[in-house]
Design a protein around this motif. Structure first.
Motif, PDB file in Angstrom:
ATOM      1  N   UNK A 256       4.136  29.577  -3.155  1.00 47.91           N
ATOM      2  CA  UNK A 256       2.567  29.016  -3.612  1.00 47.91           C
ATOM      3  C   UNK A 256       2.120  28.604  -2.720  1.00 47.91           C
ATOM      4  N   UNK A 257       2.860  28.008  -1.481  1.00 51.05           N
ATOM      5  CA  UNK A 257       2.348  27.953   0.033  1.00 51.05           C
ATOM      6  C   UNK A 257       1.744  29.372   0.460  1.00 51.05           C
ATOM      7  N   UNK A 258       2.647  29.340   0.255  1.00 47.03           N
ATOM      8  CA  UNK A 258       2.371  31.230   0.829  1.00 47.03           C
ATOM      9  C   UNK A 258       1.848  32.057   0.439  1.00 47.03           C
ATOM     10  N   UNK A 259       1.485  32.151  -0.844  1.00 47.44           N
ATOM     11  CA  UNK A 259      -0.102  32.756  -1.748  1.00 47.44           C
ATOM     12  C   UNK A 259      -1.171  32.263  -1.221  1.00 47.44           C
ATOM     13  N   UNK A 260      -1.069  30.591  -0.721  1.00 46.08           N
ATOM     14  CA  UNK A 260      -2.187  29.944  -0.221  1.00 46.08           C
ATOM     15  C   UNK A 260      -3.043  30.546   1.045  1.00 46.08           C
ATOM     16  N   UNK A 261      -1.856  30.365   1.548  1.00 53.42           N
ATOM     17  CA  UNK A 261      -2.187  31.088   2.626  1.00 53.42           C
ATOM     18  C   UNK A 261      -2.430  32.206   3.564  1.00 53.42           C
ATOM     19  N   UNK A 262      -1.693  33.111   2.635  1.00 50.13           N
ATOM     20  CA  UNK A 262      -2.266  34.747   2.591  1.00 50.13           C
ATOM     21  C   UNK A 262      -3.234  34.863   1.823  1.00 50.13           C
TER      22      UNK A 262
ATOM     23  N   UNK B 255      -6.328  26.394  -8.109  1.00 44.44           N
ATOM     24  CA  UNK B 255      -6.836  26.166  -9.378  1.00 44.44           C
ATOM     25  C   UNK B 255      -6.310  26.985 -10.439  1.00 44.44           C
ATOM     26  N   UNK B 256      -6.183  28.223  -9.592  1.00 42.24           N
ATOM     27  CA  UNK B 256      -5.429  29.219 -10.241  1.00 42.24           C
ATOM     28  C   UNK B 256      -4.326  29.628 -10.372  1.00 42.24           C
ATOM     29  N   UNK B 257      -3.346  29.271  -9.499  1.00 43.87           N
ATOM     30  CA  UNK B 257      -1.807  29.245  -9.246  1.00 43.87           C
ATOM     31  C   UNK B 257      -0.817  28.405  -9.339  1.00 43.87           C
TER      32      UNK B 257
ATOM     33  N   UNK C   7      -5.414  38.635  -9.511  1.00 48.38           N
ATOM     34  CA  UNK C   7      -3.780  38.764  -9.060  1.00 48.38           C
ATOM     35  C   UNK C   7      -3.170  37.871  -9.072  1.00 48.38           C
ATOM     36  N   UNK C   8      -2.981  37.011  -7.670  1.00 50.32           N
ATOM     37  CA  UNK C   8      -2.171  36.342  -7.336  1.00 50.32           C
ATOM     38  C   UNK C   8      -2.289  35.609  -8.792  1.00 50.32           C
ATOM     39  N   UNK C   9      -3.024  34.839  -9.921  1.00 54.55           N
ATOM     40  CA  UNK C   9      -2.628  33.978 -10.641  1.00 54.55           C
ATOM     41  C   UNK C   9      -2.266  35.261 -11.814  1.00 54.55           C
TER      42      UNK C   9
END
Lengths: 361, 42
Positions: free
Chosen positions: A141-147, A163-165, A250-252
Motif C-alpha cells: 500500500x505504501x508502494x501504491x501511494x508513492x506510485x 481512502x480508496x485503497x 485502478x488501484x482501488x
C-alpha cells in the motif's frame, strides 16, 4: 507531521465559521509572497544601477526561500496554520483564472500532446515505482501511494488513493512527506537542467508539468524558468491531474481483488467524484476567452489576478517545507521516492525531447 | 434520527475546495468582464 495534517484537513472549507481563522495565515502568505517580489525588484534595480551582471532570481524562488527560512527557524505558529494551508485553494483559483490566457484550440492541441505523454509517463512510472517498492521491501500500500503520488499529482492523489485503497495514516504520511521533499528538490534541479539543455519555454514547461509531482511545485518550477513555461507547465500538470480518477480506481480495484472485497457503488460516479473540478473552471474561462468574451485589457487583468493567486501559492510551498519533518520520516520511503523521481524526471525529459522531434512543441 | 438528519444536512452544505476555487475564478471573471475590477497591477 503537522504540515501534512494541515493539508489533509483542508479538503473542504465550511463558511463562515472558519473564515476568520484563515485571515492571519493568508496575510502571512501575502507578506512572504510580496517579500519575494520586492526582493527581486530591489536586486534588479541595484544591479542595473551599479551595472552588475548577475543572474536574475525570480520572485518565485525568493518567496519559497523566505517561506522555508520562516518554517525552519521560528516555525509557523498555530494561528497562521489554517490560512497557510489555503495555498492549495489559491493554486486552483490561479489555474482557473489562467484559463483566460489559453485559446481553447491551444488547449486541445497542447492537451493532446500532454495527454499522450502523460499516459506513457503514467504507465512507466507506476511500473518503475512498484518495482522499486518490491526491491526495498516497502508494504504494497505504501508502494501504491508513492506510485500514485509520483506519477499523477502528489499530495491530492495520495489523499484520494488513501481512502480508496484503505491505507494506513502512517503510510500516507510517509508518502506525502517523501513527495513534498522531492517536489522541493525538483524546484532547485529542474530549472538549471532546462537551461543547461537549452530547452525552449514550451519544452521546459511540458517537462515540468509532466515530471514534477505536486501541482504547486510544478507551477513554481515552470515560473522559475519563465512566465510562458509556467503557462505550459500548468496545462500539462492539469492534464495529468485529470487522470487521477482512473489511476485511483485502478488501484482501488486491485487492492479490493487482493483482499477479496468488492468496490461498492457506481464506477462512473467514483471517477466523477475523484475528478479535479477546477479543471472544468479552467476550461470554461478558456472557452469564454476563445469566443471573445474578454477584451485584451481584461485578459491582462485576469492573468495578473492569476499571478497574485500563484504568489500566495509559492509562499505556501516555502512555508510547508520542513526539514525536521523530512528527517523524522526515515530514509527508506524517501530513497524509494528519490530513485523513482530521478527515473520519472529522466523518462519525462526523454519523452518531451522525443515528442519535440515528432510534433512542434 | 434527528441527529443523523442534521449530520446529513451539514455534510450537504460542505463545498469542496475545487468548487470554491472555480466559484472565485468565475466571480472574478464576471467582475473583470463588467468592469467592476480593472487595472490589476503586477
Amino acid at each position: 507531521m503537522a504540515s501534512s495534517a494541515a493539508v489533509l484537513k483542508v479538503d473542504a472549507i465550511t463558511i463562515p465559521k472558519k473564515f476568520l481563522a484563515l485571515l492571519p495565515g493568508v496575510a502571512l502568505l501575502m507578506l512572504v509572497g510580496l517579500g519575494g517580489k520586492v526582493l527581486e525588484q530591489s536586486i534588479t534595480r541595484y544591479t542595473k544601477a551599479h551595472h552588475l551582471v548577475v543572474p536574475n532570481i525570480e520572485y518565485v524562488l525568493w518567496a519559497i526561500l523566505i517561506g522555508t527560512l520562516i518554517s525552519n527557524t521560528v516555525g509557523v505558529a498555530n494561528i497562521f496554520k489554517p490560512g497557510v494551508a489555503t495555498y492549495e485553494f489559491w493554486l486552483k483559483s490561479g489555474i482557473v483564472l489562467l484559463g483566460a490566457r489559453f485559446l481553447l484550440g491551444d488547449v486541445v492541441k497542447l492537451g493532446a500532446v500532454s495527454l499522450t505523454l502523460v499516459v506513457i509517463e503514467l504507465g512507466l512510472s507506476i511500473a518503475f515505482m512498484t518495482l522499486l517498492g518490491r526491491v526495498f521491501k516497502l508494504s504494497p500500500k505504501l508502494t501504491g501511494l508513492l506510485a500514485v503520488g509520483s506519477s499523477i499529482c502528489g499530495v491530492s492523489a495520495i489523499i484520494a488513493a488513501k481512502g480508496a485503497i484503505d491505507a494506513d495514516d502512517e503510510d500516507a504520511s510517509f508518502a506525502i512527506a517523501a513527495i513534498l521533499a522531492l517536489g522541493a528538490l525538483a524546484l532547485f534541479t529542474f530549472p538549471p537542467i532546462g537551461h543547461w539543455l537549452g530547452m525552449s519555454d514550451h519544452m521546459y514547461g511540458l517537462w515540468a508539468g509532466t515530471g514534477v509531482d505536486n501541482t504547486a511545485e510544478a507551477v513554481a518550477a515552470g515560473a522559475m524558468y519563465s512566465d510562458a513555461a509556467a503557462k505550459i507547465a500548468v496545462l500539462a500538470k492539469t492534464t495529468r491531474n485529470a487522470m487521477i480518477g482512473f489511476v485511483v480506481l485502478g488501484y482501488a480495484l486491485y487492492f479490493a481483488a487482493r483482499e477479496g472485497r468488492q468496490i461498492a457503488g457506481n464506477k462512473a460516479a467514483f471517477l466523477w467524484q475523484k475528478f479535479p473540478k477546477f479543471v472544468l473552471g479552467f476550461l470554461l474561462i478558456s472557452a469564454f476567452a476563445s469566443v471573445g468574451v474578454f477584451n485584451k485589457a481584461q485578459i491582462g487583468d485576469l492573468a495578473n489576478l492569476s499571478r497574485w493567486a500563484f504568489l500566495l501559492t509559492f509562499a505556501g510551498v516555502g512555508l510547508r517545507i520542513n526539514f525536521r519533518e523530512m528527517k523524522r520520516q526515515g530514509l527508506r520511503p524517501f530513497l524509494v521516492g528519490a530513485l523513482g523521481e530521478v527515473a520519472i524526471a529522466a523518462i519525462t525529459l526523454g519523452l518531451v525531447l522525443g515528442a519535440s522531434r515528432i510534433v512542434k512543441i | 434520527m434527528a441527529a443523523e438528519n442534521s449530520r446529513a444536512t451539514k455534510r450537504a452544505y460542505k463545498i469542496s475546495l475545487d468548487t470554491w476555487a472555480v466559484a472565485l475564478g468565475l466571480l472574478l471573471a464576471v467582475l473583470v468582464r463588467f468592469g467592476a475590477v480593472k487595472h490589476i497591477p503586477w
